[in-house]
Design a protein around this motif. Structure first.
Motif, PDB file in Angstrom:
ATOM      1  N   GLY A  37      65.045 -47.499  12.573  1.00  0.00           N
ATOM      2  CA  GLY A  37      66.310 -46.923  12.997  1.00  0.00           C
ATOM      3  C   GLY A  37      66.564 -46.915  14.484  1.00  0.00           C
ATOM      4  N   TYR A  38      66.947 -45.741  14.993  1.00  0.00           N
ATOM      5  CA  TYR A  38      67.340 -45.607  16.394  1.00  0.00           C
ATOM      6  C   TYR A  38      66.222 -46.008  17.344  1.00  0.00           C
ATOM      7  N   ALA A  39      64.987 -45.731  16.970  1.00  0.00           N
ATOM      8  CA  ALA A  39      63.857 -45.972  17.877  1.00  0.00           C
ATOM      9  C   ALA A  39      63.759 -47.431  18.296  1.00  0.00           C
ATOM     10  N   VAL A  40      64.099 -48.349  17.396  1.00  0.00           N
ATOM     11  CA  VAL A  40      63.950 -49.782  17.678  1.00  0.00           C
ATOM     12  C   VAL A  40      65.292 -50.509  17.696  1.00  0.00           C
ATOM     13  N   LEU A  41      66.147 -50.184  16.746  1.00  0.00           N
ATOM     14  CA  LEU A  41      67.379 -50.951  16.548  1.00  0.00           C
ATOM     15  C   LEU A  41      68.609 -50.325  17.195  1.00  0.00           C
ATOM     16  N   GLY A  42      68.500 -49.088  17.622  1.00  0.00           N
ATOM     17  CA  GLY A  42      69.619 -48.436  18.297  1.00  0.00           C
ATOM     18  C   GLY A  42      70.718 -47.979  17.364  1.00  0.00           C
ATOM     19  N   THR A  43      70.420 -47.856  16.070  1.00  0.00           N
ATOM     20  CA  THR A  43      71.402 -47.370  15.109  1.00  0.00           C
ATOM     21  C   THR A  43      70.667 -46.721  13.948  1.00  0.00           C
ATOM     22  N   ASP A  44      71.401 -45.999  13.118  1.00  0.00           N
ATOM     23  CA  ASP A  44      70.799 -45.347  11.969  1.00  0.00           C
ATOM     24  C   ASP A  44      70.303 -46.379  10.966  1.00  0.00           C
ATOM     25  N   MET A  45      69.213 -46.075  10.260  1.00  0.00           N
ATOM     26  CA  MET A  45      68.626 -47.033   9.333  1.00  0.00           C
ATOM     27  C   MET A  45      69.599 -47.435   8.229  1.00  0.00           C
ATOM     28  N   SER A  46      70.515 -46.548   7.851  1.00  0.00           N
ATOM     29  CA  SER A  46      71.483 -46.876   6.804  1.00  0.00           C
ATOM     30  C   SER A  46      72.544 -47.854   7.286  1.00  0.00           C
ATOM     31  N   MET A  47      72.630 -48.068   8.597  1.00  0.00           N
ATOM     32  CA  MET A  47      73.619 -48.968   9.176  1.00  0.00           C
ATOM     33  C   MET A  47      73.005 -50.293   9.618  1.00  0.00           C
ATOM     34  N   ALA A  48      71.697 -50.454   9.451  1.00  0.00           N
ATOM     35  CA  ALA A  48      71.002 -51.561  10.112  1.00  0.00           C
ATOM     36  C   ALA A  48      70.581 -52.695   9.191  1.00  0.00           C
ATOM     37  N   ASN A  49      70.831 -52.575   7.891  1.00  0.00           N
ATOM     38  CA  ASN A  49      70.288 -53.555   6.955  1.00  0.00           C
ATOM     39  C   ASN A  49      71.325 -54.629   6.603  1.00  0.00           C
ATOM     40  N   GLY A  50      70.991 -55.890   6.923  1.00  0.00           N
ATOM     41  CA  GLY A  50      71.874 -57.000   6.583  1.00  0.00           C
ATOM     42  C   GLY A  50      71.242 -57.971   5.598  1.00  0.00           C
ATOM     43  N   PHE A  51      70.129 -57.579   4.978  1.00  0.00           N
ATOM     44  CA  PHE A  51      69.349 -58.495   4.138  1.00  0.00           C
ATOM     45  C   PHE A  51      70.096 -58.858   2.865  1.00  0.00           C
ATOM     46  N   PHE A  52      70.146 -60.160   2.553  1.00  0.00           N
ATOM     47  CA  PHE A  52      70.685 -60.610   1.266  1.00  0.00           C
ATOM     48  C   PHE A  52      69.831 -61.725   0.678  1.00  0.00           C
ATOM     49  N   GLY A  53      68.582 -61.793   1.093  1.00  0.00           N
ATOM     50  CA  GLY A  53      67.642 -62.776   0.571  1.00  0.00           C
ATOM     51  C   GLY A  53      67.324 -63.843   1.598  1.00  0.00           C
ATOM     52  N   VAL A  54      66.045 -64.082   1.844  1.00  0.00           N
ATOM     53  CA  VAL A  54      65.661 -65.030   2.881  1.00  0.00           C
ATOM     54  C   VAL A  54      66.028 -66.455   2.476  1.00  0.00           C
ATOM     55  N   LEU A  55      65.908 -66.798   1.183  1.00  0.00           N
ATOM     56  CA  LEU A  55      66.306 -68.131   0.733  1.00  0.00           C
ATOM     57  C   LEU A  55      67.824 -68.283   0.777  1.00  0.00           C
ATOM     58  N   MET A  56      68.528 -67.225   0.377  1.00  0.00           N
ATOM     59  CA  MET A  56      69.986 -67.267   0.421  1.00  0.00           C
ATOM     60  C   MET A  56      70.477 -67.405   1.856  1.00  0.00           C
ATOM     61  N   PHE A  57      69.774 -66.770   2.785  1.00  0.00           N
ATOM     62  CA  PHE A  57      70.131 -66.906   4.199  1.00  0.00           C
ATOM     63  C   PHE A  57      69.973 -68.358   4.646  1.00  0.00           C
ATOM     64  N   GLY A  58      68.918 -69.012   4.178  1.00  0.00           N
ATOM     65  CA  GLY A  58      68.723 -70.426   4.493  1.00  0.00           C
ATOM     66  C   GLY A  58      69.840 -71.288   3.932  1.00  0.00           C
ATOM     67  N   PHE A  59      70.275 -70.998   2.702  1.00  0.00           N
ATOM     68  CA  PHE A  59      71.373 -71.754   2.111  1.00  0.00           C
ATOM     69  C   PHE A  59      72.671 -71.549   2.896  1.00  0.00           C
ATOM     70  N   PHE A  60      72.853 -70.319   3.391  1.00  0.00           N
ATOM     71  CA  PHE A  60      74.030 -70.063   4.221  1.00  0.00           C
ATOM     72  C   PHE A  60      73.992 -70.911   5.486  1.00  0.00           C
ATOM     73  N   VAL A  61      72.838 -70.968   6.137  1.00  0.00           N
ATOM     74  CA  VAL A  61      72.696 -71.820   7.326  1.00  0.00           C
ATOM     75  C   VAL A  61      73.034 -73.262   6.970  1.00  0.00           C
TER      76      VAL A  61
END
Length: 221
Positions: A37-61
């Protein structure tokens, strides 16, 4: 009283509260990092997650480098615009909309816009897979698959090397912390283990597409 006067608009500081910071982009690959959260990312943990799958991210690229229909171009454009808005005060776009578009002074949490970006990224990944299936060429598919995952592999390898202080000794505490829902474990262990898991997943996936020749088997996998 604060809620009853919401129609009068929020202050800019309130409207920018709860953004999806640029540091949070690492959650596209290693989502458990958001527990810091704030300690590393500068925002609340509920606002910091953008994960939708590492393979799916590759397909998006990969979808960024294939021929696109007009609707696909629009989806990518809107996705990047909403991603920029979600960053909040680290870019000017959210502030610009606050000043010049109606209703944009009435809500907080710019990070909510990341959900629209994620949806667009998933649709783009789908276009990439559809293109590969409809225009199937084994050699090109292999080349595209390897090409789009090389940058991701490099990033993950860098994270593993950078956080190697945790090493394999961090595997036990990492999985124990998950079992106990205790995320006080150090960030190096989180980064090392999740990057390692993601890297192994990608390598296995690429190997499947290199050695399995059947189109049907590839689609099923």
């Amino acid at each position: 009283y604060d809620f009853a006067s919401r129609a009068n608009g929020l202050s800019l500081e309130q409207a920018l509260f709860g953004s999806f910071t640029i540091k949070s982009f690492i959650s596209f690959l290693i989502p458990l990092i958001t527990t810091k959260g704030y300690a590393v990312l500068g925002t609340d943990m509920s606002m910091a997650n953008g994960f939708f799958g590492v393979l799916m991210f590759g397909f998006f690229v990969g979808s960024l480098f294939i021929p696109k229909k007009p609707i696909h171009r629009i989806i990518i454009l809107v996705s990047f615009l909403t991603l920029i808005i979600s960053v909040g005060k680290q870019t000017y776009l959210r502030e610009f909309l606050y000043h010049y578009l109606p209703m944009f002074d009435s809500f907080r949490f710019p990070s909510s816009f990341r959900l629209m970006a994620i949806l667009g990224f998933i649709l783009s990944a789908g276009y990439f897979l559809q293109y590969q299936i409809e225009n199937y060429n084994a050699a090109r598919f292999r080349k595209h698959t390897i090409f789009v995952f090389i940058p991701i592999v490099i990033i993950l390898a860098y994270i593993i090397i950078d956080s190697n202080r945790a090493g394999f000794e961090g595997l036990g505490p990492f999985f124990l912390s998950i079992a106990n829902a205790d995320f006080s474990i150090n960030i190096e262990s989180i980064a090392f283990v999740q990057s390692l898991i993601a890297l192994i997943t990608i390598i296995l996936f690429v190997l499947v597409f290199v050695f399995i020749k059947s189109k049907k088997a590839r689609v099923l996998l």
